[in-house]
Write an enzyme that holds these catalytic residues in place. Sequence first.
Site, PDB file in Angstrom:
ATOM      1  N   THR A 117       0.835  -1.209   0.000  1.00  0.00           N
ATOM      2  CA  THR A 117       0.000   0.000   0.000  1.00  0.00           C
ATOM      3  C   THR A 117       0.868   1.257   0.000  1.00  0.00           C
ATOM      4  O   THR A 117       0.650   2.173  -0.812  1.00  0.00           O
ATOM      5  CB  THR A 117      -0.933  -0.005   1.222  1.00  0.00           C
ATOM      6  OG1 THR A 117      -1.787  -1.156   1.124  1.00  0.00           O
ATOM      7  CG2 THR A 117      -1.772   1.259   1.291  1.00  0.00           C
ATOM      8  N   CYS A 160      -9.609  -6.596   1.965  1.00  0.00           N
ATOM      9  CA  CYS A 160      -9.807  -5.188   2.308  1.00  0.00           C
ATOM     10  C   CYS A 160     -11.273  -4.798   2.305  1.00  0.00           C
ATOM     11  O   CYS A 160     -11.666  -3.847   2.950  1.00  0.00           O
ATOM     12  CB  CYS A 160      -9.049  -4.305   1.328  1.00  0.00           C
ATOM     13  SG  CYS A 160      -7.430  -4.945   0.978  1.00  0.00           S
TER      14      CYS A 160
HETATM   15  C1  PLP Z   1      -2.201  -7.052  -0.805  1.00  0.00           C
HETATM   16  C2  PLP Z   1      -2.122  -6.168  -1.995  1.00  0.00           C
HETATM   17  C3  PLP Z   1      -1.678  -4.844  -1.887  1.00  0.00           C
HETATM   18  C4  PLP Z   1      -1.368  -4.216  -0.553  1.00  0.00           C
HETATM   19  O1  PLP Z   1      -0.192  -4.709   0.041  1.00  0.00           O
HETATM   20  P1  PLP Z   1       0.008  -4.525   1.615  1.00  0.00           P
HETATM   21  O2  PLP Z   1       1.427  -4.973   1.849  1.00  0.00           O
HETATM   22  O3  PLP Z   1      -0.997  -5.426   2.278  1.00  0.00           O
HETATM   23  O4  PLP Z   1      -0.191  -3.098   1.932  1.00  0.00           O
HETATM   24  C5  PLP Z   1      -1.580  -4.087  -3.035  1.00  0.00           C
HETATM   25  N1  PLP Z   1      -1.895  -4.596  -4.226  1.00  0.00           N
HETATM   26  C6  PLP Z   1      -2.322  -5.860  -4.380  1.00  0.00           C
HETATM   27  C7  PLP Z   1      -2.642  -6.364  -5.744  1.00  0.00           C
HETATM   28  C8  PLP Z   1      -2.462  -6.679  -3.281  1.00  0.00           C
HETATM   29  O5  PLP Z   1      -2.910  -7.932  -3.422  1.00  0.00           O
END
Ligand code: PLP
Length: 387
Positions: free
Chosen positions: A73, A327
């Site tokens: 993120t 999410c």
């Molecule tokens: C999980 C995910 C994120 C976010 O990553 P985090 O490390 O959980 O913040 C972003 N993009 C995709 C496609 C994801 O699956």
Amino acid sequence: MRRIYFDHSATTPVHPAVAEEMGRFLSGDNFGNPSSAHYYGFLARRALAEAREKVARAIGAAPAEIVFTSGGTESANLAVHGAARANSRRGNHVLTSAVEHHAVLDSVQALKREGFAVAMLPVDRFGLVDAAAAAAVLTEKTILISIMQANNEVGTLMPVAEIGKLARERGILFHVDAVQALGKIPVQVDDLGVDLLSLSAHKIYGPKGVGALYIRKGTPWKQSLCHGGSQEKSRRAGTENVPGIIGFARAVELAMAGLVEESRRLSLLRDKLIGAVLNADLGATLTGHPRERLPNHASFCFKGIESRLLLRELDRRGIAASSGSACTAGSQEPSHVLVAMGIPPIEAYGALRLTMGRSNTEEDIDFFLSVLRPVVERLRSLPFQDV
Ligand SMILES: *Cc1c(COP(=O)(O)O)cnc(C)c1O
């Protein structure tokens, strides 16, 4: 109770070798601040440099092009905002797709509130963005294209290299969210033609709260979010999460070593699972692309069944799955991804995502199928609760 974890796209268990490596940096002399000028600082600095090299090597980058972050993120936020800040004099137009992760979608929405123009590429019924359509919406003012390499909800693999070529030809920056792709399919920055690429550790058996942003050397990009110290060559302030970064690098190393074999093993399981669910005559349809999809990813819509109830019943029987995105769990809205694919709400409300990983076997699939039938038949017999 027998428990089966079918939610590896949400997160993965930490690999024992990763935990062991991290443990070394949570005890003894390995507690130093990498910026310190003494022995303890040196130990941390050396470990950080080695980790950076491992992550860089895995994606065909140079160590100096890797910025460690708090996860996918943050990486996506840094990519989108940093590219926009550094190029706002050249233009104010940003292109992304309707099926991105919220880390990208909401970053782009934030730019929109600041006066940027945002174009959203539609997808077809398989969730695939059309590279030719991308070419048609680019303008003189386009400064950034952000597309994911693999979709987290429906597993579809995007034609990122093709879009990268387009971006390159026109001098437009290209960001790829490779969080789901890493460790499952090749992620090579030059093959994809990316300038910016986001990674996360916890989707590949690493720890949560750590990731990386690749920034190609020479990319006009500006640190925009977190000000403070000069860590990460002043691209991301704050004392580095040394144990997390060490664990991330080890997880990347393990994922690369096993990529071909594990992806082949998982794709056989995936095909067995998809075939069995579709043939079970339970009113399920596959979502995402039938072939161009992540090797561990199976996703369906069960018509007339509510995801929430389906997931609850499966969980009570030891099966951990999801409706598509961790999410949005608990949200009453149908997924933006399924809506963008043109799936009617009555089907989108019945989304089920099964994502496999290291621990899963053929027996897990057999057990899952034995549980699925009675659960679906029971829920079908209830009146549909449209809440
Ligand atoms: C999980 C995910 C994120 C976010 O990553 P985090 O490390 O959980 O913040 C972003 N993009 C995709 C496609 C994801 O699956």
